[in-house]
Design a protein around this motif. Structure first.
Motif, short mmCIF file in Angstrom:
data_model
loop_
_atom_site.label_atom_id
_atom_site.label_comp_id
_atom_site.label_asym_id
_atom_site.label_seq_id
_atom_site.Cartn_x
_atom_site.Cartn_y
_atom_site.Cartn_z
N HIS A 174 0.83 -1.20 0.00
CA HIS A 174 0.00 0.00 0.00
C HIS A 174 0.87 1.26 0.00
N ALA A 175 1.96 1.25 0.75
CA ALA A 175 2.86 2.40 0.77
C ALA A 175 3.47 2.65 -0.60
N ALA A 176 3.82 1.58 -1.32
CA ALA A 176 4.37 1.74 -2.67
C ALA A 176 3.33 2.36 -3.59
N MET A 177 2.08 1.94 -3.44
CA MET A 177 1.00 2.50 -4.26
C MET A 177 0.79 3.97 -3.91
N MET A 178 0.85 4.30 -2.61
CA MET A 178 0.68 5.69 -2.18
C MET A 178 1.81 6.58 -2.71
N ALA A 179 3.02 6.03 -2.81
CA ALA A 179 4.14 6.81 -3.34
C ALA A 179 3.89 7.14 -4.82
N LYS A 180 3.29 6.19 -5.55
CA LYS A 180 3.00 6.42 -6.98
C LYS A 180 1.78 7.31 -7.17
#
Length: 160
Positions: free
Chosen positions: A100-106
Protein backbone atom coordinates in the motif's frame (compact mmCIF):
# COMPACT_ATOMS: atom_id res chain seq x y z
CA UNK A 1 1.82 -2.76 -24.60
CA UNK A 2 -0.69 -4.96 -22.79
CA UNK A 3 1.16 -4.52 -19.47
CA UNK A 4 1.25 -0.73 -19.86
CA UNK A 5 -2.48 -0.71 -20.65
CA UNK A 6 -3.18 -2.71 -17.49
CA UNK A 7 -0.96 -0.40 -15.43
CA UNK A 8 -2.69 2.69 -16.89
CA UNK A 9 -6.13 1.17 -16.25
CA UNK A 10 -5.18 0.41 -12.66
CA UNK A 11 -3.79 3.92 -12.19
CA UNK A 12 -6.95 5.50 -13.54
CA UNK A 13 -9.18 3.28 -11.42
CA UNK A 14 -7.16 3.90 -8.28
CA UNK A 15 -6.84 7.63 -8.96
CA UNK A 16 -10.55 8.04 -9.52
CA UNK A 17 -11.62 6.08 -6.45
CA UNK A 18 -8.95 7.03 -3.88
CA UNK A 19 -8.04 10.60 -3.05
CA UNK A 20 -6.19 12.02 -0.05
CA UNK A 21 -7.91 15.35 0.32
CA UNK A 22 -8.76 17.24 3.48
CA UNK A 23 -12.37 16.11 3.41
CA UNK A 24 -13.33 13.51 6.02
CA UNK A 25 -13.16 9.94 4.78
CA UNK A 26 -16.27 7.80 4.96
CA UNK A 27 -19.70 8.75 6.19
CA UNK A 28 -20.24 9.03 9.94
CA UNK A 29 -23.60 7.23 9.78
CA UNK A 30 -22.43 4.52 7.39
CA UNK A 31 -22.23 1.01 8.85
CA UNK A 32 -18.72 -0.30 9.37
CA UNK A 33 -17.76 -2.99 6.88
CA UNK A 34 -16.74 -6.07 8.85
CA UNK A 35 -14.27 -7.99 6.75
CA UNK A 36 -11.96 -10.53 8.34
CA UNK A 37 -8.31 -9.58 7.86
CA UNK A 38 -5.15 -11.40 8.87
CA UNK A 39 -4.85 -8.95 11.79
CA UNK A 40 -8.49 -9.07 12.94
CA UNK A 41 -11.87 -7.55 12.18
CA UNK A 42 -13.64 -4.23 12.76
CA UNK A 43 -14.92 -4.12 16.31
CA UNK A 44 -18.07 -2.84 17.99
CA UNK A 45 -17.47 0.28 20.08
CA UNK A 46 -19.57 -1.18 22.93
CA UNK A 47 -17.21 -4.18 23.13
CA UNK A 48 -14.06 -2.05 23.58
CA UNK A 49 -12.89 -2.41 27.17
CA UNK A 50 -9.63 -0.57 26.63
CA UNK A 51 -8.63 2.65 24.88
CA UNK A 52 -5.10 3.09 23.59
CA UNK A 53 -4.01 6.62 22.72
CA UNK A 54 -1.44 6.91 19.97
CA UNK A 55 0.31 10.18 19.15
CA UNK A 56 1.49 11.11 15.65
CA UNK A 57 4.08 13.80 15.03
CA UNK A 58 5.83 15.49 12.13
CA UNK A 59 9.05 13.79 13.26
CA UNK A 60 7.42 10.80 11.51
CA UNK A 61 6.97 8.79 14.68
CA UNK A 62 4.15 7.20 16.65
CA UNK A 63 4.03 7.24 20.44
CA UNK A 64 3.84 4.50 21.51
CA UNK A 65 5.27 2.56 18.60
CA UNK A 66 4.87 -0.85 20.32
CA UNK A 67 1.50 -2.13 21.55
CA UNK A 68 0.45 -5.42 23.12
CA UNK A 69 -3.12 -6.71 23.09
CA UNK A 70 -4.73 -10.01 24.03
CA UNK A 71 -6.19 -12.42 21.53
CA UNK A 72 -9.93 -11.67 21.26
CA UNK A 73 -9.56 -8.15 22.71
CA UNK A 74 -11.49 -5.27 21.17
CA UNK A 75 -9.52 -2.02 21.43
CA UNK A 76 -10.48 1.59 20.77
CA UNK A 77 -7.50 3.43 19.30
CA UNK A 78 -7.60 7.20 19.65
CA UNK A 79 -4.95 8.64 17.34
CA UNK A 80 -3.94 12.26 17.84
CA UNK A 81 -2.05 14.27 15.26
CA UNK A 82 0.02 16.92 17.04
CA UNK A 83 1.81 17.82 13.81
CA UNK A 84 1.22 20.39 11.11
CA UNK A 85 0.61 17.91 8.26
CA UNK A 86 -1.92 15.12 7.69
CA UNK A 87 -1.03 11.73 9.17
CA UNK A 88 -2.78 8.39 9.25
CA UNK A 89 -2.86 5.24 11.33
CA UNK A 90 -3.28 2.07 9.29
CA UNK A 91 -3.17 -1.44 10.79
CA UNK A 92 -2.03 -4.38 8.67
CA UNK A 93 0.62 -6.95 7.89
CA UNK A 94 4.05 -5.70 6.88
CA UNK A 95 3.52 -7.13 3.38
CA UNK A 96 0.20 -5.33 2.89
CA UNK A 97 1.53 -2.07 4.33
CA UNK A 98 4.62 -2.28 2.08
CA UNK A 99 2.39 -2.78 -0.97
CA UNK A 100 0.00 0.00 0.00
CA UNK A 101 2.86 2.40 0.77
CA UNK A 102 4.37 1.74 -2.67
CA UNK A 103 1.00 2.50 -4.26
CA UNK A 104 0.68 5.69 -2.18
CA UNK A 105 4.14 6.81 -3.34
CA UNK A 106 3.00 6.42 -6.98
CA UNK A 107 -0.47 7.90 -6.40
CA UNK A 108 -0.23 10.32 -3.45
CA UNK A 109 -3.83 11.49 -3.89
CA UNK A 110 -5.28 8.02 -3.25
CA UNK A 111 -8.34 7.86 -1.03
CA UNK A 112 -8.87 4.81 1.08
CA UNK A 113 -11.42 4.33 3.76
CA UNK A 114 -11.32 1.09 5.67
CA UNK A 115 -12.23 0.34 9.29
CA UNK A 116 -8.54 -0.32 10.08
CA UNK A 117 -7.50 3.19 8.93
CA UNK A 118 -7.77 6.65 10.47
CA UNK A 119 -6.79 9.77 8.51
CA UNK A 120 -6.13 12.62 10.91
CA UNK A 121 -5.73 16.28 10.08
CA UNK A 122 -3.24 18.42 12.01
CA UNK A 123 -4.40 19.13 15.55
CA UNK A 124 -7.24 16.59 15.32
CA UNK A 125 -7.93 13.07 16.58
CA UNK A 126 -9.32 9.97 14.88
CA UNK A 127 -10.58 6.65 16.14
CA UNK A 128 -10.48 2.98 15.17
CA UNK A 129 -12.24 0.16 17.02
CA UNK A 130 -10.64 -3.17 16.18
CA UNK A 131 -11.03 -6.74 17.40
CA UNK A 132 -7.81 -8.73 17.40
CA UNK A 133 -9.11 -12.25 16.76
CA UNK A 134 -5.85 -13.57 15.32
CA UNK A 135 -2.64 -14.03 17.32
CA UNK A 136 0.66 -12.77 15.94
CA UNK A 137 2.74 -9.70 15.23
CA UNK A 138 1.15 -7.03 13.07
CA UNK A 139 2.11 -3.52 12.09
CA UNK A 140 0.67 -0.04 11.89
CA UNK A 141 1.94 2.83 9.80
CA UNK A 142 1.31 6.19 8.23
CA UNK A 143 1.14 5.46 4.51
CA UNK A 144 1.10 9.06 3.30
CA UNK A 145 3.83 9.33 0.66
CA UNK A 146 7.23 9.70 2.34
CA UNK A 147 6.01 9.13 5.90
CA UNK A 148 6.26 5.32 5.81
CA UNK A 149 9.64 5.56 4.10
CA UNK A 150 10.80 7.94 6.88
CA UNK A 151 10.03 5.27 9.49
CA UNK A 152 6.52 6.20 10.64
CA UNK A 153 5.70 2.65 11.68
CA UNK A 154 4.85 0.62 14.77
CA UNK A 155 4.15 -2.93 15.91
CA UNK A 156 1.14 -4.62 17.52
CA UNK A 157 1.73 -7.92 19.28
CA UNK A 158 -1.42 -10.01 19.78
CA UNK A 159 -0.78 -12.43 22.66
CA UNK A 160 -2.60 -15.73 23.17
Amino acid sequence: MKASFIALSLALAVGSVWSHGKEPHGKPDAPVRKEQKAWGIAGDAKAAKRTIEVGMTDSMRFNPDRIQVKLGETVRFVVRNSGKVMHEFVIGTKKELDEHAAMMAKFPDMEHDEPYMAHVEPGKAGEIVWTFNRAGDFDFACLIAGHYQAGMVGRIQVLK
